[in-house]
Scaffold this motif. Structure first.
Motif, mmCIF file in Angstrom:
data_model
loop_
_atom_site.group_PDB
_atom_site.id
_atom_site.type_symbol
_atom_site.label_atom_id
_atom_site.label_comp_id
_atom_site.label_asym_id
_atom_site.label_seq_id
_atom_site.Cartn_x
_atom_site.Cartn_y
_atom_site.Cartn_z
ATOM 1 N N GLY A 1 -9.911 -22.441 -24.897
ATOM 2 C CA GLY A 1 -10.169 -21.796 -23.621
ATOM 3 C C GLY A 1 -10.598 -22.817 -22.583
ATOM 4 O O GLY A 1 -10.005 -23.884 -22.459
ATOM 5 N N SER A 2 -11.643 -22.501 -21.836
ATOM 6 C CA SER A 2 -12.142 -23.412 -20.800
ATOM 7 C C SER A 2 -13.517 -22.948 -20.355
ATOM 8 O O SER A 2 -13.823 -21.751 -20.374
ATOM 9 C CB SER A 2 -11.196 -23.421 -19.597
ATOM 10 O OG SER A 2 -11.781 -24.120 -18.511
ATOM 11 N N ASN A 3 -14.318 -23.895 -19.894
ATOM 12 C CA ASN A 3 -15.632 -23.530 -19.376
ATOM 13 C C ASN A 3 -15.524 -22.646 -18.136
ATOM 14 O O ASN A 3 -16.474 -21.932 -17.791
ATOM 15 C CB ASN A 3 -16.456 -24.778 -19.043
ATOM 16 C CG ASN A 3 -15.904 -25.582 -17.881
ATOM 17 O OD1 ASN A 3 -14.973 -26.356 -18.071
ATOM 18 N ND2 ASN A 3 -16.452 -25.415 -16.683
ATOM 19 N N VAL A 4 -14.357 -22.654 -17.450
ATOM 20 C CA VAL A 4 -14.232 -21.837 -16.235
ATOM 21 C C VAL A 4 -14.181 -20.352 -16.545
ATOM 22 O O VAL A 4 -14.243 -19.528 -15.620
ATOM 23 C CB VAL A 4 -13.005 -22.239 -15.390
ATOM 24 C CG1 VAL A 4 -13.077 -23.696 -14.981
ATOM 25 C CG2 VAL A 4 -11.705 -21.931 -16.110
ATOM 26 N N ILE A 5 -14.087 -19.971 -17.806
ATOM 27 C CA ILE A 5 -14.193 -18.560 -18.158
ATOM 28 C C ILE A 5 -15.549 -18.010 -17.731
ATOM 29 O O ILE A 5 -15.666 -16.870 -17.270
ATOM 30 C CB ILE A 5 -13.993 -18.364 -19.675
ATOM 31 C CG1 ILE A 5 -12.538 -18.666 -20.059
ATOM 32 C CG2 ILE A 5 -14.363 -16.949 -20.102
ATOM 33 C CD1 ILE A 5 -12.287 -18.668 -21.550
ATOM 34 N N GLU A 6 -16.581 -18.839 -17.862
ATOM 35 C CA GLU A 6 -17.947 -18.411 -17.545
ATOM 36 C C GLU A 6 -18.428 -18.889 -16.185
ATOM 37 O O GLU A 6 -19.269 -18.246 -15.563
ATOM 38 C CB GLU A 6 -18.906 -18.937 -18.623
ATOM 39 C CG GLU A 6 -18.575 -18.512 -20.048
ATOM 40 C CD GLU A 6 -18.770 -17.027 -20.271
ATOM 41 O OE1 GLU A 6 -19.558 -16.420 -19.515
ATOM 42 O OE2 GLU A 6 -18.134 -16.490 -21.200
ATOM 43 N N HIS A 7 -17.919 -20.021 -15.732
ATOM 44 C CA HIS A 7 -18.462 -20.619 -14.512
ATOM 45 C C HIS A 7 -17.357 -21.402 -13.820
ATOM 46 O O HIS A 7 -16.843 -22.375 -14.364
ATOM 47 C CB HIS A 7 -19.623 -21.561 -14.863
ATOM 48 C CG HIS A 7 -20.144 -22.346 -13.703
ATOM 49 N ND1 HIS A 7 -20.838 -21.753 -12.671
ATOM 50 C CD2 HIS A 7 -20.081 -23.669 -13.409
ATOM 51 C CE1 HIS A 7 -21.178 -22.689 -11.789
ATOM 52 N NE2 HIS A 7 -20.730 -23.857 -12.212
ATOM 53 N N VAL A 8 -16.971 -20.957 -12.621
ATOM 54 C CA VAL A 8 -15.913 -21.627 -11.859
ATOM 55 C C VAL A 8 -16.586 -22.554 -10.839
ATOM 56 O O VAL A 8 -17.148 -22.081 -9.858
ATOM 57 C CB VAL A 8 -15.001 -20.608 -11.155
ATOM 58 C CG1 VAL A 8 -13.881 -21.322 -10.408
ATOM 59 C CG2 VAL A 8 -14.422 -19.623 -12.170
ATOM 60 N N PRO A 9 -16.545 -23.865 -11.061
ATOM 61 C CA PRO A 9 -17.345 -24.770 -10.235
ATOM 62 C C PRO A 9 -16.753 -25.113 -8.883
ATOM 63 O O PRO A 9 -17.478 -25.550 -7.988
ATOM 64 C CB PRO A 9 -17.449 -26.029 -11.113
ATOM 65 C CG PRO A 9 -16.196 -26.010 -11.930
ATOM 66 C CD PRO A 9 -15.901 -24.561 -12.183
ATOM 67 N N LEU B 1 -12.416 -18.461 -30.017
ATOM 68 C CA LEU B 1 -12.072 -19.081 -28.744
ATOM 69 C C LEU B 1 -13.023 -20.255 -28.530
ATOM 70 O O LEU B 1 -14.236 -20.078 -28.495
ATOM 71 C CB LEU B 1 -12.211 -18.066 -27.603
ATOM 72 C CG LEU B 1 -11.851 -18.550 -26.204
ATOM 73 C CD1 LEU B 1 -10.392 -18.967 -26.124
ATOM 74 C CD2 LEU B 1 -12.151 -17.457 -25.178
ATOM 75 N N LEU B 2 -12.463 -21.455 -28.422
ATOM 76 C CA LEU B 2 -13.266 -22.659 -28.222
ATOM 77 C C LEU B 2 -13.064 -23.117 -26.786
ATOM 78 O O LEU B 2 -11.947 -23.457 -26.388
ATOM 79 C CB LEU B 2 -12.832 -23.738 -29.213
ATOM 80 C CG LEU B 2 -13.733 -24.961 -29.382
ATOM 81 C CD1 LEU B 2 -13.341 -25.727 -30.644
ATOM 82 C CD2 LEU B 2 -13.678 -25.896 -28.196
ATOM 83 N N SER B 3 -14.134 -23.125 -26.000
ATOM 84 C CA SER B 3 -14.025 -23.442 -24.571
ATOM 85 C C SER B 3 -14.659 -24.792 -24.262
ATOM 86 O O SER B 3 -15.876 -24.934 -24.267
ATOM 87 C CB SER B 3 -14.686 -22.343 -23.741
ATOM 88 O OG SER B 3 -13.923 -21.154 -23.804
#
Length: 246
Positions: A140-148, A182-184
């Motif tokens: 996945g991606s860290n942007v799933i939780e936080h869009v910087p 899911l690995l982000s």
């Protein structure tokens, strides 16, 4: 280091970056590995040769993750090559960096095809060959939780869909002993997102650990989830992001 002995794996988008690191790490753990690529056959073959040099079987398969037939067909080709499939890593992805007003219908279709349809169809095809102890790991991606930053709306939308896929399939697969995770990742130093790129300092400032991650750090977590240590992990999202979502 042989926790995946006698296992086989398919890594989509395995010719470079995180995908290549994952393919090599799974081979180090004992697995035979098939990997897909779209255009860079030379890079894919280089990964294959490294795996074979380590004493494992490997094959590179050209398959476009955005093409429904090719995405699912890569699974069948991997099974034909190795006779079984124990680990699927959904890594292939399209990374658009575009303001929403500028997204074309064609771009929207392409990103959703590669990032959502591809993992869905590849996973469905893989599950026909998987049994007790098998695992699906989707990147996945860290942007799933936080869009910087602005410009990531389409990418975040596509990656967020994978949360629902992971949770839903965990309910369907639990009785079969198949895990799905899911690995982000957070910012990882790759050709597509170099730690010395023009936006690197701004990205790095958001990470509590103060650095970009290495592709090998993602690969280590994938290997853990695919092995005995990951057998009670399913239906969840795991962040390997240096704390960027803290």
């Amino acid at each position: 280091m042989n926790e995946l002995e006698n296992k086989t794996a398919l890594v989509t988008g395995g010719s470079r970056g995180i995908g290549a690191a994952v393919a090599l790490r799974l081979a180090q753990a004992g697995a035979d590995v098939a990997l897909t690529y779209v255009s860079d056959e030379a890079a894919a073959n280089e990964v294959v040769e490294k795996i074979r040099a380590a004493g494992r079987r490997a094959v590179a398969l050209r398959a476009d993750n955005g093409d429904a037939a090719e995405a699912a067909g890569a699974v069948d080709r991997a099974v034909e090559e190795f006779g079984r499939l124990d680990v699927l890593v959904n890594n292939a992805a399209s990374f658009p960096f575009t303001a929403t007003d500028d997204v074309t219908p064609e771009q929207l279709d392409r990103v959703l095809a590669v990032n959502v349809q591809g993992p869905f169809l590849t996973t469905r095809a893989a599950l026909r060959h998987m049994g007790e102890g098998a695992s699906v790991i989707t990147i996945g991606s860290n942007v799933i939780e936080h869009v910087p930053f602005p410009g990531l709306t389409l990418y975040a939308t596509s990656k967020a869909a994978l949360v629902g896929m992971t949770r839903g399939l965990a309910r369907e697969l639990g009785s079969r002993g198949v895990t799905i995770t899911l690995l982000s990742p957070g910012p990882i130093d790759t050709d597509a997102n170099p730690a010395d790129g023009p936006n690197a300092d701004g990205i790095r400032s958001l990470v509590p650990l103060g650095r970009f991650g290495r592709a090998e750090e993602i690969a280590d977590t994938v290997a853990h989830l695919a092995g005995p240590g990951g057998r009670f992990v399913t239906g969840t999202e795991i962040h390997v992001d240096g704390g960027i979502n803290a």
